[in-house]
Design a protein around this motif. Sequence first.
Motif, PDB file in Angstrom:
ATOM      1  N   ALA A   7       0.832  -1.204   0.000  1.00  0.00           N
ATOM      2  CA  ALA A   7       0.000   0.000   0.000  1.00  0.00           C
ATOM      3  C   ALA A   7       0.870   1.260   0.000  1.00  0.00           C
ATOM      4  O   ALA A   7       0.552   2.239  -0.684  1.00  0.00           O
ATOM      5  N   LEU A   8       1.961   1.253   0.729  1.00  0.00           N
ATOM      6  CA  LEU A   8       2.880   2.381   0.735  1.00  0.00           C
ATOM      7  C   LEU A   8       3.494   2.582  -0.652  1.00  0.00           C
ATOM      8  O   LEU A   8       3.615   3.707  -1.134  1.00  0.00           O
ATOM      9  N   THR A  40       0.880   4.146  -2.933  1.00  0.00           N
ATOM     10  CA  THR A  40       0.667   5.548  -2.586  1.00  0.00           C
ATOM     11  C   THR A  40       1.791   6.426  -3.118  1.00  0.00           C
ATOM     12  O   THR A  40       1.544   7.494  -3.691  1.00  0.00           O
ATOM     13  N   LEU A  41       3.025   5.985  -2.957  1.00  0.00           N
ATOM     14  CA  LEU A  41       4.155   6.766  -3.457  1.00  0.00           C
ATOM     15  C   LEU A  41       4.161   6.840  -4.977  1.00  0.00           C
ATOM     16  O   LEU A  41       4.498   7.879  -5.552  1.00  0.00           O
ATOM     17  N   PHE A  80       1.483   6.773  -6.875  1.00  0.00           N
ATOM     18  CA  PHE A  80       0.411   7.700  -7.216  1.00  0.00           C
ATOM     19  C   PHE A  80       0.850   9.147  -7.019  1.00  0.00           C
ATOM     20  O   PHE A  80       0.588  10.013  -7.862  1.00  0.00           O
ATOM     21  N   LEU A  81       1.529   9.426  -5.918  1.00  0.00           N
ATOM     22  CA  LEU A  81       1.994  10.786  -5.654  1.00  0.00           C
ATOM     23  C   LEU A  81       3.047  11.229  -6.668  1.00  0.00           C
ATOM     24  O   LEU A  81       3.070  12.394  -7.079  1.00  0.00           O
TER      25      LEU A  81
END
Length: 73
Positions: A48-49, A52-53, A55-56
């Motif tokens: 998940a991390l 998220t990274l 996506f950012l």
Amino acid sequence: MINNLRYFFEQRGFRVSSRLADRLGMRVASVRLFFIYLSFFTLGLAFALYLTLAFLAKLKDLIYAKRTSVFDL
């Protein structure tokens, strides 16, 4: 060969959970199940991390794209 490998892990690896269960006054199966759930949780948390990274980073590239002229819009 597989039986020897299984025997090795049962003798060495499962002894840790049984000693921990004895010390905490719990059942061994509960301690083993906790470690299994904890390993799935940590693997899922890392994935998940990573998502998220990613996506950012993609969002940053979309927002802060270098444009050479006004007509690139």
